[in-house]
Design a protein around this motif. Structure first.
Motif, PDB file in Angstrom:
ATOM      1  N   SER A  45       0.824  -1.203   0.000  1.00 21.80           N
ATOM      2  CA  SER A  45       0.000   0.000   0.000  1.00 21.80           C
ATOM      3  C   SER A  45       0.865   1.262   0.000  1.00 21.80           C
ATOM      4  O   SER A  45       0.585   2.233  -0.716  1.00 21.80           O
ATOM      5  N   GLN A  46       1.937   1.242   0.801  1.00 24.45           N
ATOM      6  CA  GLN A  46       2.858   2.378   0.847  1.00 24.45           C
ATOM      7  C   GLN A  46       3.534   2.576  -0.505  1.00 24.45           C
ATOM      8  O   GLN A  46       3.701   3.707  -0.976  1.00 24.45           O
ATOM      9  N   ALA A  47       3.934   1.466  -1.123  1.00 29.04           N
ATOM     10  CA  ALA A  47       4.588   1.546  -2.428  1.00 29.04           C
ATOM     11  C   ALA A  47       3.640   2.142  -3.463  1.00 29.04           C
ATOM     12  O   ALA A  47       4.031   2.996  -4.271  1.00 29.04           O
ATOM     13  N   LYS A  48       2.396   1.710  -3.425  1.00 29.40           N
ATOM     14  CA  LYS A  48       1.389   2.224  -4.361  1.00 29.40           C
ATOM     15  C   LYS A  48       1.167   3.724  -4.151  1.00 29.40           C
ATOM     16  O   LYS A  48       1.087   4.501  -5.109  1.00 29.40           O
ATOM     17  N   LYS A  49       1.112   4.129  -2.882  1.00 35.22           N
ATOM     18  CA  LYS A  49       0.901   5.532  -2.538  1.00 35.22           C
ATOM     19  C   LYS A  49       2.073   6.392  -3.005  1.00 35.22           C
ATOM     20  O   LYS A  49       1.892   7.526  -3.449  1.00 35.22           O
ATOM     21  N   ASN A  50       3.280   5.842  -2.900  1.00 30.47           N
ATOM     22  CA  ASN A  50       4.489   6.589  -3.285  1.00 30.47           C
ATOM     23  C   ASN A  50       4.867   6.373  -4.746  1.00 30.47           C
ATOM     24  O   ASN A  50       5.933   6.816  -5.180  1.00 30.47           O
ATOM     25  N   ASN A  51       4.007   5.664  -5.478  1.00 27.12           N
ATOM     26  CA  ASN A  51       4.244   5.369  -6.886  1.00 27.12           C
ATOM     27  C   ASN A  51       5.558   4.612  -7.102  1.00 27.12           C
ATOM     28  O   ASN A  51       6.299   4.869  -8.052  1.00 27.12           O
ATOM     29  N   GLU A  52       5.853   3.679  -6.183  1.00 26.31           N
ATOM     30  CA  GLU A  52       7.032   2.826  -6.298  1.00 26.31           C
ATOM     31  C   GLU A  52       6.603   1.496  -6.915  1.00 26.31           C
ATOM     32  O   GLU A  52       5.568   0.932  -6.546  1.00 26.31           O
ATOM     33  N   THR A  53       7.382   0.988  -7.837  1.00 27.36           N
ATOM     34  CA  THR A  53       6.949  -0.195  -8.582  1.00 27.36           C
ATOM     35  C   THR A  53       7.610  -1.502  -8.142  1.00 27.36           C
ATOM     36  O   THR A  53       7.214  -2.568  -8.605  1.00 27.36           O
ATOM     37  N   SER A  54       8.617  -1.424  -7.290  1.00 27.90           N
ATOM     38  CA  SER A  54       9.299  -2.656  -6.904  1.00 27.90           C
ATOM     39  C   SER A  54       9.659  -2.643  -5.421  1.00 27.90           C
ATOM     40  O   SER A  54      10.193  -1.654  -4.918  1.00 27.90           O
ATOM     41  N   VAL A  55       9.346  -3.753  -4.729  1.00 26.25           N
ATOM     42  CA  VAL A  55       9.658  -3.886  -3.311  1.00 26.25           C
ATOM     43  C   VAL A  55      10.205  -5.290  -3.059  1.00 26.25           C
ATOM     44  O   VAL A  55      10.134  -6.171  -3.929  1.00 26.25           O
ATOM     45  N   LYS A  56      10.744  -5.469  -1.846  1.00 24.85           N
ATOM     46  CA  LYS A  56      11.266  -6.789  -1.474  1.00 24.85           C
ATOM     47  C   LYS A  56      10.599  -7.257  -0.187  1.00 24.85           C
ATOM     48  O   LYS A  56      10.416  -6.491   0.749  1.00 24.85           O
ATOM     49  N   ILE A  57      10.248  -8.539  -0.154  1.00 26.01           N
ATOM     50  CA  ILE A  57       9.675  -9.148   1.049  1.00 26.01           C
ATOM     51  C   ILE A  57      10.587 -10.297   1.470  1.00 26.01           C
ATOM     52  O   ILE A  57      10.803 -11.242   0.703  1.00 26.01           O
ATOM     53  N   VAL A  58      11.119 -10.206   2.665  1.00 23.77           N
ATOM     54  CA  VAL A  58      11.991 -11.259   3.198  1.00 23.77           C
ATOM     55  C   VAL A  58      11.124 -12.182   4.044  1.00 23.77           C
ATOM     56  O   VAL A  58      10.676 -11.815   5.128  1.00 23.77           O
ATOM     57  N   HIS A  59      10.886 -13.392   3.547  1.00 22.47           N
ATOM     58  CA  HIS A  59      10.002 -14.339   4.236  1.00 22.47           C
ATOM     59  C   HIS A  59      10.764 -15.462   4.924  1.00 22.47           C
ATOM     60  O   HIS A  59      10.227 -16.183   5.756  1.00 22.47           O
ATOM     61  N   GLY A  60      12.018 -15.662   4.561  1.00 20.11           N
ATOM     62  CA  GLY A  60      12.786 -16.762   5.130  1.00 20.11           C
ATOM     63  C   GLY A  60      12.443 -18.084   4.457  1.00 20.11           C
ATOM     64  O   GLY A  60      11.672 -18.138   3.493  1.00 20.11           O
ATOM     65  N   LYS A  61      13.039 -19.142   4.990  1.00 18.46           N
ATOM     66  CA  LYS A  61      12.805 -20.472   4.420  1.00 18.46           C
ATOM     67  C   LYS A  61      12.126 -21.364   5.456  1.00 18.46           C
ATOM     68  O   LYS A  61      10.942 -21.609   5.393  1.00 18.46           O
ATOM     69  N   GLY A  62      12.893 -21.811   6.438  1.00 20.38           N
ATOM     70  CA  GLY A  62      12.294 -22.650   7.473  1.00 20.38           C
ATOM     71  C   GLY A  62      12.017 -24.051   6.986  1.00 20.38           C
ATOM     72  O   GLY A  62      11.949 -24.314   5.783  1.00 20.38           O
ATOM     73  N   SER A  63      11.840 -24.958   7.946  1.00 23.35           N
ATOM     74  CA  SER A  63      11.610 -26.371   7.586  1.00 23.35           C
ATOM     75  C   SER A  63      10.272 -26.573   6.891  1.00 23.35           C
ATOM     76  O   SER A  63      10.140 -27.388   5.984  1.00 23.35           O
ATOM     77  N   GLU A  64       9.253 -25.811   7.305  1.00 26.84           N
ATOM     78  CA  GLU A  64       7.925 -25.962   6.693  1.00 26.84           C
ATOM     79  C   GLU A  64       7.611 -24.814   5.730  1.00 26.84           C
ATOM     80  O   GLU A  64       6.652 -24.898   4.962  1.00 26.84           O
ATOM     81  N   ALA A  65       8.384 -23.756   5.786  1.00 28.34           N
ATOM     82  CA  ALA A  65       8.236 -22.607   4.876  1.00 28.34           C
ATOM     83  C   ALA A  65       6.801 -22.088   4.831  1.00 28.34           C
ATOM     84  O   ALA A  65       6.275 -21.787   3.762  1.00 28.34           O
ATOM     85  N   ILE A  66       6.187 -21.942   6.005  1.00 30.18           N
ATOM     86  CA  ILE A  66       4.797 -21.494   6.058  1.00 30.18           C
ATOM     87  C   ILE A  66       4.645 -20.075   5.506  1.00 30.18           C
ATOM     88  O   ILE A  66       3.782 -19.814   4.663  1.00 30.18           O
TER      89      ILE A  66
END
Length: 243
Positions: free
Chosen positions: A179-200
């Motif tokens: 939502s912040q990216a859309k408001k600031n007219n930014e087209t690319s972001v990164k989400i760090v989700h990790g891996k983990g054994s089950e990768a939920i």
């Protein structure tokens, strides 16, 4: 022009101090002037002075300055609380998932609308492995741009790390970031989700992003940006009033 590091007035004061120190301090009675006890002067040894002079390696070090160094031995500089030290100034950090979640709860509006239609169940029904490479492209996106995204050639503007979050916290943080990216007219972001054994969380992010019409594409990040523990997301450009 004099080579002295001190002014004429300072030199005179140092000479006066030299005369006083040569006599030593009065240590007789605590009931002397102002009723305050005095202590003997603790001076640097000649060896310590020579070592200090050698470290300074300056032709301007004379007897007065050596005396000044002896007199100032053990004196600590007071911190000026009105001046901020650059070395101690904390670097600005990007908001973490908890901060984004609280911000979304307080603001409501677009972030809530963005995540309102997301289905956790739909995402969890298509699990992905921790080491799996994620890749998604909207049919309308040019292959050239998608290739640039996968190669890490498209600059991402903001990021969030959802490690340790609950599914609810992660969803709110992700939608707030978008939502912040859309408001600031930014087209690319990164989400760090990790891996983990089950990768939920990785499974959830993979499923959630596919449900959002604002998302043109996403893929696992290059090694320098987190590898398979993060995704780069390409968003549609916000329409301006003139479009």
């Amino acid at each position: 022009m004099s080579n002295s590091l001190f002014s004429k007035e300072m030199q005179d004061q140092l000479k006066e101090l030299k005369g006083q120190l040569s006599k030593g301090r009065d240590t007789v009675s605590p009931d002397g002037e102002n009723g305050k006890p005095t202590e003997p002067v603790s001076l640097l040894t000649q060896k310590q002075v020579k070592k200090t002079v050698k470290q300074m390696d300056s032709e301007h070090i004379d007897d007065d300055k050596v005396l000044f160094m002896q007199a100032m031995n053990g004196v600590n500089q007071l911190d000026d609380k009105n001046v901020r030290s650059p070395a101690n100034t904390a670097k600005a950090k990007k908001p973490d998932a908890a901060t984004l979640s609280k911000r979304a709860a307080a603001q409501g509006g677009e972030a809530s609308d963005l995540g309102a239609g997301l289905s956790d169940m739909q995402a969890l029904l298509n699990p992905v492995a921790g080491e799996a490479y994620l890749s998604y492209k909207n049919p309308t996106l040019q292959n050239k741009i998608f290739t640039q995204l996968k190669q890490g050639k498209l600059r991402w503007y903001d990021a969030v790390d959802i490690h340790g979050c609950t599914i609810e916290e992660a969803r709110i943080a992700m939608t707030q970031l978008l939502s912040q990216a859309k408001k600031n007219n930014e087209t690319s972001v990164k989400i760090v989700h990790g891996k983990g054994s089950e990768a939920i969380l990785k499974t959830c992010v993979n499923g959630w992003l596919r449900q959002l019409p604002e998302v043109l594409a996403f893929c696992s990040a290059p090694p320098k940006d987190g590898g398979n523990g993060a995704v780069l997301v390409l968003l549609k450009k916000s329409k301006t009033d003139g479009e």
